[in-house]
Write an enzyme that holds these catalytic residues in place. Structure first.
Site, PDB file in Angstrom:
ATOM      1  N   CYS A  67       0.841  -1.189   0.000  1.00 22.55           N
ATOM      2  CA  CYS A  67       0.000   0.000   0.000  1.00 22.55           C
ATOM      3  C   CYS A  67       0.884   1.250   0.000  1.00 22.55           C
ATOM      4  O   CYS A  67       1.910   1.298   0.692  1.00 22.55           O
ATOM      5  CB  CYS A  67      -0.912  -0.008   1.230  1.00 22.55           C
ATOM      6  N   HIS A  90      -7.590   3.349   0.659  1.00 28.03           N
ATOM      7  CA  HIS A  90      -6.252   3.615   0.136  1.00 28.03           C
ATOM      8  C   HIS A  90      -6.215   3.129  -1.312  1.00 28.03           C
ATOM      9  O   HIS A  90      -6.265   1.926  -1.562  1.00 28.03           O
ATOM     10  CB  HIS A  90      -5.202   2.895   0.982  1.00 28.03           C
ATOM     11  N   CYS A 103      -4.018   1.113  -9.407  1.00 25.68           N
ATOM     12  CA  CYS A 103      -5.055   1.975  -8.835  1.00 25.68           C
ATOM     13  C   CYS A 103      -6.333   1.151  -8.668  1.00 25.68           C
ATOM     14  O   CYS A 103      -6.861   0.603  -9.632  1.00 25.68           O
ATOM     15  CB  CYS A 103      -5.321   3.182  -9.745  1.00 25.68           C
ATOM     16  N   CYS A 175     -31.251  -5.630 -37.177  1.00 21.91           N
ATOM     17  CA  CYS A 175     -30.532  -4.488 -37.762  1.00 21.91           C
ATOM     18  C   CYS A 175     -30.364  -3.368 -36.735  1.00 21.91           C
ATOM     19  O   CYS A 175     -29.400  -2.599 -36.794  1.00 21.91           O
ATOM     20  CB  CYS A 175     -31.248  -3.972 -39.005  1.00 21.91           C
ATOM     21  N   HIS A 468     -36.243  -0.408 -41.317  1.00 25.40           N
ATOM     22  CA  HIS A 468     -34.908  -1.013 -41.352  1.00 25.40           C
ATOM     23  C   HIS A 468     -33.874   0.030 -40.917  1.00 25.40           C
ATOM     24  O   HIS A 468     -33.966   1.200 -41.291  1.00 25.40           O
ATOM     25  CB  HIS A 468     -34.601  -1.507 -42.765  1.00 25.40           C
TER      26      HIS A 468
END
Length: 526
Positions: A67, A90, A103, A175, A468
């Site tokens: 850490c 942290h 991170c 579609c 369509h």
């Protein structure tokens, strides 16, 4: 506009910058690299052997991380360091084997130039053969650049480059899905995210993760295979996670887009059941980084002129059209001759007109009185929407399908839209330039952050009952293609701008500036 939990609103890791605000962060980081990462002397190696064990399970074989906010070692594989990060808030840890910074908010290893420099310096000081030399940062040398420049097999992006242009098989009235997939797979930052294999699955059942399937879909579409792809697994997962879209009925492309972004947003966080959908905490997933903007609502009391402001996150902006049941804000003749490159032709409504109507002050009326927070009485008020924060990718939805008590119909009004769009006039910061709802447009705002370029258009042909969907996709800066399920054909800019338009996708122009810089660097290198 479709709304969701408010996101972090930035691209990249801000948590490293917060860590670097501390006075002694450089020295503290150097100590960690000296004593626990590179270990160049016998003393430091002994110290690492004694100290570097997980504070939870007592082992040292499961990718230990330290850490950066306190003295704590934890297993990455067993997620002991993750539990510590969540409990103590942290956010950053260093990989004791490779030296990378992880991170926990961004859920990825992050790069920072200053930290990388410190790591290099300490690695050089502590270098011992066989130690501290794992996976150093690769930087091209001059001979390597010369080899790359002379390699005839090196793939270059040219005007005839067609990688990424691949048709999609229609699986039965799908579609609506295919046209949205084409738009998403040509979204610049989303494409870079998936093609660089940055997705780390957080789902308890990875086979049901829509983000994993999108990652696979990107690889398929950019594989160079010219035959149309069959997106059956994507359709299956959509049916599972968005039940209202299940079945082979024709669905709405806009509805599919919002549902897909919602599921992708949840699966990025490992939330399968939607438990975190209303979580007010900031989200920094790739979907929110790209698509989320901030919509500001200002309600003004007509008695004391007190203003109540709220800001809601949104993924898109839905715009009313002339001819709908709602009254349309008309253009004032002679106000502007050209707005956002749109030559105003009498009788032709533009995208800017629609945005003007969306951001005009609206009188709520006597039947919708609200209690004013300033004068503590129920008063009539006006409401005005503006953009507080612009997204990296802006999606505009024209409300062409009208469902009212009286009728159901499609509005076919032609809306003119530009290749380049300046959103500065519609920002909350530009409200002082408005007078009685009329837009005062700057001739040159000078703010490139608010300027956008068109890169995809989704169209609907037909009626409300039968139709369509197709899409136009920008593959290079000035090259457009029409995607009609499995068939992809070259299109002109005129074809794009003359189309009816249902969904418009714009990305910030700064992305193009970065791309041009990279091209310039490559040209200089070769």
């Amino acid at each position: 506009a479709s709304r969701l939990p408010e996101p972090a609103g930035h691209v990249g890791c801000s948590h490293v910058n917060s860590f670097k605000v501390g006075e002694n962060w450089r020295q503290e980081l150097r100590v960690i690299y000296q004593c626990f990462v590179w270990c160049g002397t016998p003393e430091t190696r002994k110290s690492k052997a004694k100290s570097c064990i997980c504070h939870v399970c007592g082992t040292h074989l499961n990718r230990l991380h330290s850490c950066l906010s306190c003295v704590f070692f934890g297993c990455f594989t067993e997620k002991h360091i993750h539990e510590h990060a969540e409990t103590k808030q942290h956010n950053l840890a260093v990989d004791l084997y490779y030296g990378g910074i992880y991170c926990f908010m961004c859920k990825d290893y992050v790069y920072d130039k200053d930290i990388e420099q410190i790591a290099k310096e300490e690695q050089g000081e502590c270098s011992v053969p066989g130690l501290g030399e794992k996976y150093p940062t690769w930087e091209t040398t001059k001979p390597e650049l010369e080899l790359l420049g002379h390699n005839p097999r090196r793939r270059r992006i040219t005007s005839s480059f067609t990688i990424g242009l691949r048709g999609l098989i229609n699986l039965g009235n799908t579609c609506f899905m295919n046209c949205i997939v084409q738009a998403l797979t040509h979204t610049p930052i989303l494409r870079d995210f998936f093609l660089s294999d940055r997705h780390r699955c957080e789902m308890p059942s990875p086979e049901l993760c829509l983000v994993c399937e999108m990652s696979s879909l990107f690889r398929e579409l950019y594989s160079g295979n010219p035959s149309p792809h069959v997106p059956y697994k994507l359709l299956h997962l959509v049916w599972i996670h968005a039940r209202h879209l299940a079945g082979y009925r024709q669905q709405d492309a806009h509805e599919f887009l919002i549902a897909a972004l919602d599921v992708l947003h949840r699966h990025c966080k490992g939330d399968d059941a939607g438990k975190a959908a209303n979580n007010p905490n900031h989200c920094n997933c790739i979907i929110d980084q790209i698509f989320t903007g901030g919509l500001q609502s200002d309600v003004t009391c007509q008695a004391c002129h007190g203003v109540s402001t709220t800001i809601d996150p949104c993924w898109d902006i839905s715009l009313d059209l002339p001819g709908s049941c709602t009254s349309f804000w008309p253009m004032s003749p002679g106000r502007e001759s050209s707005v956002n490159g749109e030559s105003h032709i009498p009788g032709i409504t533009t995208l800017t007109d629609c945005l003007r109507r969306f951001t005009r002050p609206e009188h709520l009326g006597s039947s919708a009185k609200i209690k004013c927070g300033s004068c503590q009485s129920y008063q009539e008020s006006t409401k005005q929407l503006t953009m507080n924060k612009l997204p990296v990718v802006a999606c505009f939805h024209f409300k062409r399908f009208e469902h009212s008590a009286k009728q159901r119909r499609k509005i076919t009004t032609y809306i003119s839209f530009p290749l380049e769009l300046d959103m500065t006039p519609f920002m909350a910061s530009s409200k002082e330039s408005r007078m009685n709802g009329q837009l005062q447009l700057p001739t040159n705002s000078g703010n490139d952050e608010n300027k956008y370029s068109l890169f995809a258009v989704v169209n609907h042909q037909g009626t409300l009952e039968s139709g369509h969907y197709t899409s136009f996709i920008r593959h290079h800066k000035d090259q457009w293609f029409k995607c009609d399920d499995a068939v992809i054909t070259k299109a002109s800019i005129k074809d794009v701008l003359d189309s009816e338009g249902y969904l418009l996708f714009y990305h910030k122009q700064v992305l193009e500036h970065e791309s041009e810089k990279v091209k310039e660097m490559n040209t200089q290198a070769y």
